[in-house]
Write a protein that holds these residues in place. Structure first.
Motif, mmCIF file in Angstrom:
data_model
loop_
_atom_site.group_PDB
_atom_site.id
_atom_site.type_symbol
_atom_site.label_atom_id
_atom_site.label_comp_id
_atom_site.label_asym_id
_atom_site.label_seq_id
_atom_site.Cartn_x
_atom_site.Cartn_y
_atom_site.Cartn_z
ATOM 1 N N UNK A 325 42.534 42.265 35.218
ATOM 2 C CA UNK A 325 41.580 43.475 35.460
ATOM 3 C C UNK A 325 40.876 42.379 36.207
ATOM 4 N N UNK A 326 40.322 42.754 37.715
ATOM 5 C CA UNK A 326 39.516 42.282 37.910
ATOM 6 C C UNK A 326 39.261 42.092 39.202
ATOM 7 N N UNK A 327 37.998 42.176 40.518
ATOM 8 C CA UNK A 327 38.205 42.138 42.418
ATOM 9 C C UNK A 327 39.699 42.625 42.126
ATOM 10 N N UNK A 328 40.035 41.092 42.113
ATOM 11 C CA UNK A 328 41.550 40.931 42.993
ATOM 12 C C UNK A 328 42.895 41.762 42.803
ATOM 13 N N UNK A 329 42.882 42.088 41.082
ATOM 14 C CA UNK A 329 43.175 43.159 40.583
ATOM 15 C C UNK A 329 43.065 45.036 41.516
ATOM 16 N N UNK A 330 42.158 45.041 41.059
ATOM 17 C CA UNK A 330 41.650 46.134 42.253
ATOM 18 C C UNK A 330 42.381 45.905 43.656
ATOM 19 N N UNK A 331 42.188 45.020 44.300
ATOM 20 C CA UNK A 331 42.167 45.154 45.995
ATOM 21 C C UNK A 331 43.778 45.248 45.737
#
Length: 348
Positions: A325-331
């Motif tokens: 999870x996290x912003x990199x995964x979301x991107x």
């Protein structure tokens, strides 16, 4: 993380001179529940923590008796997982780090975390700025100011030398390598900016200094880059091929050659070198090579292969870095969704 919440609640309750019954009444719970907390037989519901912190006049972090290193880890994890910190999270983290700096100006980690946090917030706001600029461009497509703001938000290319040059960073790293002449990576930062600014004579001189500190395949890499910028592409590729012959088992050699091939538009050949780099790299592997392959497939308008490559990136993050999870995964998921919807090439 050494959490002693029950002990802390008891300490704060006694300091405030209230009984377990009085605290329970304020919170709307039973005194037995408070007793269980203080004896470490149970934990308060997470929804009660804000009420406890307000009642005792402390932060939630203080309730948990976090050590300094715990605080540092928490701030770093927040920056890794969140696109933007909330105003309270940002203010509390900044205040804590600045307090630690005021107590010990020679401690390095709070300075590092301030840099991480400021960069994370800047990145998050630049994403918001890009979205706002795109909406403005939709409404006013022929007004240059929206395009200018999008360029700033996305670190776009700028033709004007006064804006695009790296003189300040070059000056900083010249001073840095003079003060730390045995640290090889300092020369690399300096070389990257010198070459990007076409200051090739200076780059040659710095490369000779680096060679005395660390004489490995990177010397050939930068010699090739300097040759390329001088227009001697044949010599550049000869030097990069020499890298491969001299260091056939070094994954970074193949990754670096792939980067050079990509910049020359030799995409298919670059993909094979990125793949070789991934085969040789020890685990946990960095995701740069897999991301490069995915981006190349997007440029080539081959969405199915791009999606598979982005899923490889997700697999590396999950299986080798335990990052799910996290912003990199979301991107990355957002990128895959755009590709699956058939909207063509997606630019971050």
């Amino acid at each position: 993380m050494g959490i002693q919440l029950g002990k802390k609640i008891r300490e704060l309750r006694l300091k405030k001179s209230v009984t377990q019954e009085q605290l329970a009444s304020v919170l709307g719970i039973s005194s037995q529940a408070v007793s269980k907390w203080e004896n470490d037989l149970a934990m308060p519901d997470i929804q009660i923590l804000p009420e406890l912190s307000v009642y005792f006049g402390v932060t939630i972090d203080e309730l948990f008796n976090l050590s300094k290193e715990d605080h540092y880890d928490r701030i770093e994890n927040l920056c890794l997982l969140k696109e933007l910190l909330s105003p309270d999270e940002f203010r509390n983290a900044e205040d804590y780090l600045k307090t630690q700096i005021s107590m010990d100006k020679e401690e390095a980690r709070p300075w590092y975390l301030l840099s991480v946090m400021y960069n994370r917030m800047a990145d998050g706001f630049r994403e918001k700025a890009a979205d706002a600029a795109k909406r403005y461009i939709e409404l006013e497509p022929k007004v240059k100011w929206g395009h200018s703001q999008l360029n700033i938000a996305q670190h776009g290319s700028v033709f004007e030398w006064s804006v695009s040059n790296h003189s300040d960073r070059i000056q900083y790293y010249k001073k840095f390598v003079a003060e730390h002449p045995d640290y090889a990576k300092g020369y690399l930062w300096l070389l990257d900016d010198l070459i990007a600014d076409w200051r090739l004579e200076e780059a040659d001189a710095v490369l000779q200094k680096l060679k005395k500190v660390q004489n490995n395949f990177l010397i050939l890499l930068y010699q090739g880059q300097i040759a390329w910028y001088r227009g001697n592409h044949e010599e550049a590729f000869r030097l990069w091929h020499q890298m491969e012959l001299e260091s056939p088992g070094e994954w970074l050699v193949f990754s670096d050659i792939a980067d050079c091939l990509t910049r020359n538009g030799e995409y298919e050949k670059a993909i094979s070198y990125y793949q070789k780099s991934m085969e040789l790299a020890p685990k946990p592997r960095f995701t740069d090579d897999a991301m490069s392959i995915a981006q190349i497939y997007e440029i080539l308008n081959r969405p199915d292969e791009a999606i598979r490559s982005w899923k490889t990136v997700l697999s590396i993050l999950s299986d080798e870095w335990d990052t799910k999870e996290g912003r990199e995964i979301d991107r990355i998921y957002e990128r895959i969704r755009r590709l699956e919807k058939g909207k063509g090439m997606y630019h971050a």
